[in-house]
Design an enzyme around this catalytic site. Structure first.
Site, short mmCIF file in Angstrom:
data_model
loop_
_atom_site.label_atom_id
_atom_site.label_comp_id
_atom_site.label_asym_id
_atom_site.label_seq_id
_atom_site.Cartn_x
_atom_site.Cartn_y
_atom_site.Cartn_z
N ASN A 1 0.88 -1.17 0.00
CA ASN A 1 0.00 0.00 0.00
C ASN A 1 0.91 1.22 0.00
OD1 ASN A 1 -1.82 2.03 0.42
ND2 ASN A 1 -2.24 1.53 2.57
N LYS B 1 0.15 4.24 -0.36
CA LYS B 1 -0.49 5.45 0.19
C LYS B 1 -0.26 6.63 -0.78
CE LYS B 1 0.34 3.56 4.71
NZ LYS B 1 0.13 3.72 6.13
N HIS C 1 -9.52 1.34 4.43
CA HIS C 1 -8.26 1.50 5.18
C HIS C 1 -8.50 2.45 6.35
CE1 HIS C 1 -4.15 2.64 6.15
NE2 HIS C 1 -3.79 1.51 5.57
N GLU D 1 -6.88 4.83 7.47
CA GLU D 1 -6.64 6.25 7.18
C GLU D 1 -7.85 6.87 6.48
OE1 GLU D 1 -2.87 5.70 5.22
OE2 GLU D 1 -2.01 5.10 7.13
N GLU E 1 -5.81 -4.93 10.32
CA GLU E 1 -4.80 -3.90 10.57
C GLU E 1 -5.11 -3.17 11.87
OE1 GLU E 1 -2.59 -2.76 6.82
OE2 GLU E 1 -4.30 -1.45 6.93
N GLY F 1 2.21 2.21 10.62
CA GLY F 1 3.19 3.29 10.48
C GLY F 1 3.87 3.68 11.78
N SER G 1 3.07 -2.24 10.32
CA SER G 1 4.53 -2.29 10.54
C SER G 1 5.12 -3.67 10.25
CB SER G 1 4.87 -1.83 11.96
OG SER G 1 4.47 -0.49 12.15
C1 PEP Z 1 -0.86 0.15 5.86
O1 PEP Z 1 -0.86 1.31 5.51
O2 PEP Z 1 -1.76 -0.58 5.48
C2 PEP Z 1 0.23 -0.34 6.70
C3 PEP Z 1 0.14 -1.52 7.21
O3 PEP Z 1 1.28 0.54 6.90
P1 PEP Z 1 2.68 0.19 7.62
O4 PEP Z 1 3.16 -1.11 7.04
O5 PEP Z 1 3.57 1.35 7.28
O6 PEP Z 1 2.41 0.09 9.08
#
Ligand code: PEP
Length: 248
Positions: free
Chosen positions: A9, A11, A94, A96, A166, A172, A212
């Site tokens: 992803n 973003k 997501h 976000e 998630e 992040g 992460s």
């Molecule tokens: C995500 O944006 O779906 C995500 C898991 O980000 P990160 O791996 O940076 O935590």
């Protein structure tokens, strides 16, 4: 029995020149991967990514989609606009989008239905915030979000459905759910999918972990029986790191 799926992803990162560089570097690194490989890019990079990955084992996904076919929805993109250029996947719900753009369980469901009807495969994100985790509400939150996301979705669509668990506090932040905790929550999601669709259906649906995930922790997470893949943010922006997660 479930083929692992690792999806990046990106973003709101990478312009077209950067997309060309990253995808060109990635193609040879993942060409022998056993896992299915997907990269989800900003809208402006989709066409370039699709063209560059033709004839490779990498599929391209978008990061959102509107539920209407067309009309007065300034700034939105429809599912058929994505399929027209060869996009195969779309991330929906997501955290976000839920946090900053007013995404609700209801709009997630509308997007899921529209995307599936248009022939896209969906990666539907569910997960609890830190506050919800600390209040002991993780199971309730993922169950509610899962039921809502797939309301009125027919079980003949299960091959096109991927769920990403998630935990919002892990995205992040460099904090990862322990492999055991991620596995346990994904089991809750799978049990919910069994009720929403059917027990045999839920055994076929791939459920990713995201938050992460990186080359160091991917192996332990992927060793868990319920974890069928990863949704990767930060570590998907570098070809070598992403390829190491793909090959966990
Ligand atoms: C995500 O944006 O779906 C995500 C898991 O980000 P990160 O791996 O940076 O935590």
């Amino acid at each position: 029995m479930r083929r692992p799926i690792i999806a990046g992803n990106w973003k709101m990162n990478k312009n077209i020149a950067e997309t060309k560089a990253l995808v060109s570097e990635l193609i040879p690194l993942v060409k022998d991967a056993e896992a299915e490989v997907v990269i989800c890019t900003p809208y402006t990079d989709l066409y370039t990514a699709v063209e560059l990955t033709k004839g490779t084992n990498i599929s391209v996904g978008a990061e959102n989609v509107h539920w209407a076919e067309s009309g007065a929805f300034t700034g939105e993109i429809s599912a058929s606009m994505l399929t027209e250029i060869g996009v195969k996947y779309v991330i929906i719900g997501h955290s976000e989008r839920r946090q900053y753009f007013g995404e609700t369980d209801e709009t997630v469901n509308k997007r899921v239905i529209a995307a599936l009807n248009a022939g896209l495969k969906v990666i539907v994100c569910v997960g609890e915030t830190l506050e919800e985790k600390e209040a002991g509400k993780t199971e309730d939150v993922v169950t509610t979000q899962t039921i809502a996301a797939f309301k009125d979705v027919s079980s003949d669509k299960i091959d096109d459905i991927v769920v990403a668990y998630e935990p919002v506090w892990a995205i992040g932040t460099g904090r990862t759910a322990t492999a055991d905790d991620a596995n346990a929550t994904i089991k809750v999601i799978r049990d919910t999918l069994a009720k929403v669709f059917c027990p045999a259906c839920s055994e076929k649906i791939r459920i990713q972990y995201g938050g992460s995930m990186n080359p160091k922790n991917a192996h332990d997470l992927m060793a868990q029986p319920e974890i069928d893949g990863g949704l990767i943010g930060g570590a998907s922006l570098k070809a070598v790191d992403f390829s190491m997660v793909v090959k966990y």
